[in-house]
Design a protein around this motif. Structure first.
Motif, PDB file in Angstrom:
ATOM      1  N   GLU A  96       0.836  -1.210   0.000  1.00 15.49           N
ATOM      2  CA  GLU A  96       0.000   0.000   0.000  1.00 15.49           C
ATOM      3  C   GLU A  96       0.857   1.240   0.000  1.00 15.49           C
ATOM      4  O   GLU A  96       0.609   2.209  -0.743  1.00 15.49           O
ATOM      5  CB  GLU A  96      -0.893   0.000   1.243  1.00 15.49           C
ATOM      6  N   LEU A  97       1.893   1.186   0.845  1.00 19.31           N
ATOM      7  CA  LEU A  97       2.821   2.318   0.907  1.00 19.31           C
ATOM      8  C   LEU A  97       3.449   2.573  -0.460  1.00 19.31           C
ATOM      9  O   LEU A  97       3.540   3.714  -0.938  1.00 19.31           O
ATOM     10  CB  LEU A  97       3.907   2.037   1.961  1.00 19.31           C
ATOM     11  N   GLY A  98       3.868   1.517  -1.081  1.00 18.56           N
ATOM     12  CA  GLY A  98       4.501   1.629  -2.403  1.00 18.56           C
ATOM     13  C   GLY A  98       3.546   2.165  -3.447  1.00 18.56           C
ATOM     14  O   GLY A  98       3.939   3.006  -4.278  1.00 18.56           O
ATOM     15  N   GLU A  99       2.330   1.695  -3.420  1.00 18.56           N
ATOM     16  CA  GLU A  99       1.331   2.151  -4.395  1.00 18.56           C
ATOM     17  C   GLU A  99       1.127   3.656  -4.288  1.00 18.56           C
ATOM     18  O   GLU A  99       0.928   4.350  -5.291  1.00 18.56           O
ATOM     19  CB  GLU A  99       0.000   1.445  -4.152  1.00 18.56           C
ATOM     20  N   ALA A 100       1.176   4.122  -3.010  1.00 19.80           N
ATOM     21  CA  ALA A 100       0.982   5.558  -2.797  1.00 19.80           C
ATOM     22  C   ALA A 100       2.114   6.365  -3.436  1.00 19.80           C
ATOM     23  O   ALA A 100       1.913   7.518  -3.861  1.00 19.80           O
ATOM     24  CB  ALA A 100       0.910   5.850  -1.292  1.00 19.80           C
ATOM     25  N   ASN A 101       3.286   5.777  -3.490  1.00 19.99           N
ATOM     26  CA  ASN A 101       4.441   6.490  -4.053  1.00 19.99           C
ATOM     27  C   ASN A 101       4.566   6.337  -5.560  1.00 19.99           C
ATOM     28  O   ASN A 101       5.409   6.980  -6.177  1.00 19.99           O
ATOM     29  CB  ASN A 101       5.738   5.989  -3.395  1.00 19.99           C
ATOM     30  N   ARG A 102       3.774   5.488  -6.126  1.00 22.21           N
ATOM     31  CA  ARG A 102       3.920   5.158  -7.542  1.00 22.21           C
ATOM     32  C   ARG A 102       3.397   6.292  -8.438  1.00 22.21           C
ATOM     33  O   ARG A 102       2.501   7.046  -8.041  1.00 22.21           O
ATOM     34  CB  ARG A 102       3.121   3.872  -7.803  1.00 22.21           C
ATOM     35  N   HIS A 103       3.968   6.377  -9.632  1.00 23.50           N
ATOM     36  CA  HIS A 103       3.541   7.403 -10.575  1.00 23.50           C
ATOM     37  C   HIS A 103       2.335   6.939 -11.376  1.00 23.50           C
ATOM     38  O   HIS A 103       2.407   5.935 -12.087  1.00 23.50           O
ATOM     39  CB  HIS A 103       4.674   7.737 -11.553  1.00 23.50           C
TER      40      HIS A 103
END
Ligand code: ATP
Length: 421
Positions: A96-103
């Motif tokens: 989830e954290l990663g998805e938030a940072n994704r472009h």
């Protein structure tokens, strides 16, 4: 698949309909829990390739991580954060954290279009809980779950500015992925150079595409007729990818202690094999040596017996000679032993024709002394010698009486038959 065909949804899914990544994560932890005889260490990382640059999705503000290569680690992204995880929930939170940072970006075709390729990576290490014969080997597996940005026709997406730049990078890297797959699907000898280095995506996934790996590719297609060209391209890519064949093997890392233990076992096994293979040869060699030794012993015994026989014979003869000498000393008229100084004459003592008497010796042999000078006939005997008288006068010193007949002085008396006639 082309943009908006459902790639991200396939990988991530939704709360009610989880995608491949959450399903795989749960599966891994369930499998690890079932393997009661092994201990696991699981690490996760999450990165994106955006405009041909690598960003760490688990670290805010991280950008442009370099790719390095080493003998121990192979190709790796330097500085990428790796989180040790103990359960599926932990992993899903990190996702989830990663998805938030994704472009993401809005295009005409997808309000939330992935503008980057993402690689969610799980490194799973395991070792036996209790020491086994195979030593303390650590098995290492890497699971890459990749969500690609979709190929897009610029006119269709209406991309311009930033979106246009992103689209160009996306299309280029997807084209290189297609080239790599095309090359890999060719026959081994005709393959030639595989252009992994042409894009960061193929470089990072190098081992997963053409190395020691099992790879699954899901292609998504939009069913609308208007997208027929893109669908055709997707299916062509899929049919080429199906031709790639990899050979996956279990990866093992050995600690020094485990390596030492394995090598000891190998040496022990080799030693046993070596002993086994040589035992027959050695047995034969030992048998041959025993036979040779036995033959030598027999030969030695035979020679010893011959020697003993010679010794006894010599003693007997010496004894006789000594007695004869004493006897000669008492009777000067007798033939002296010294007269037989010539060794050839002494040889007659050994001849089988000798007439043996306890106290006598053979004075001559016809082939040694042809003129019979050795046995002067005593004067008182006249020309005829009676054998008994001859022996009496000579005190046991007898000669070859047959030879006497051949001497010039010897006149053979006429036989009674001749006289009668
Ligand atoms: N199987 C599905 N069930 C329900 N909704 C879906 C399904 N597949 C895709 N969608 C929806 O379609 C839209 C586009 O999907 P998605 O973003 O996954 O496409 P994509 O191929 O990843 O596009 P891009 O390449 O632009 O990122 C999303 O809103 C997604 O929720």
């Amino acid at each position: 698949g082309q943009t908006s065909s459902g790639k991200t949804f396939t990988m991530n899914g939704s709360g009610a309909d989880p995608g491949i990544i959450p399903l795989a994560v749960r599966d891994i932890f369930d499998t690890a829990a079932e393997a009661a005889d092994r201990v696991f260490l699981i690490r996760v990382s999450y990165m994106e390739i955006y405009n041909e640059e690598i960003n760490d999705l688990l670290t805010l503000g991280s950008e442009k991580l370099p790719i390095h290569e080493s003998l121990e680690r192979g190709v790796y992204v330097s500085g990428l954060r790796e989180e040790i995880v103990n359960n599926a929930e932990q992993v899903l939170q990190l996702l989830e954290l990663g998805e938030a940072n994704r472009h993401f970006g809005e295009t005409n075709m997808n309000v939330r279009s992935s503008r980057s390729h993402t690689i969610f990576r799980m490194v799973i290490e395991s070792s036996a809980k209790h020491q086994t014969n195979s030593g303390d080997a650590i098995r290492v597996s890497i699971l890459n779950l990749v969500d690609l940005a979709g190929s897009e026709r610029i006119p269709k997406t209406g991309a311009d500015g930033v979106r246009l730049k992103e689209g160009k990078h996306i299309n280029k890297s997807l084209m290189i992925l297609g080239n790599v797959i095309n090359k890999l699907s060719e026959n081994g000898k005709q393959r030639g150079h595989i252009p992994y280095r042409d894009s960061k995506l193929t470089r990072i996934l190098q081992s997963a595409l053409g190395g020691n790996a099992k790879t699954s590719i899901i292609c998504t297609a939009a069913p609308e007729e208007i997208h027929i060209e893109e669908t055709r391209g997707t299916l062509q890519f899929a049919s080429r990818a199906k031709c790639v064949s990899n050979c996956a093997q279990v990866n093992e890392i050995l600690t020094d202690a485990a390596l030492l233990k394995r090598q000891k076992l190998e040496i022990e096994e080799l030693r046993k094999k070596l002993q086994g293979s040589h035992s027959e040869d050695l047995e034969q060699l030992i048998l041959k040596q025993r036979n040779d030794m036995h033959k030598s012993e027999l030969e030695r015994d035979r020679l010893a017996m011959e020697l003993e026989e010679e010794r006894r014979l010599r003693e007997t003869l010496e004894h006789r000679l000594a007695k004869q000498k004493m006897s000669q000393n008492h009777n000067n008229t007798d033939i002296s032993v010294e007269q037989f100084a010539d060794s050839s004459q002494l040889d007659v003592l050994k001849t089988p024709d000798s007439k043996r008497t306890p106290d006598g010796f053979v004075a001559s042999r016809s082939h040694y002394l042809k003129d019979a000078e050795f046995c002067p006939i005593p004067e008182n005997l006249g020309s005829v010698a009676d054998e008994d008288l001859w022996m009496q006068l000579n005190k046991g010193c007898i000669t070859d009486l047959d030879m006497l007949e051949m001497t010039s002085d010897f006149k053979c008396p006429p036989s009674p038959e001749d006289t009668t006639a």
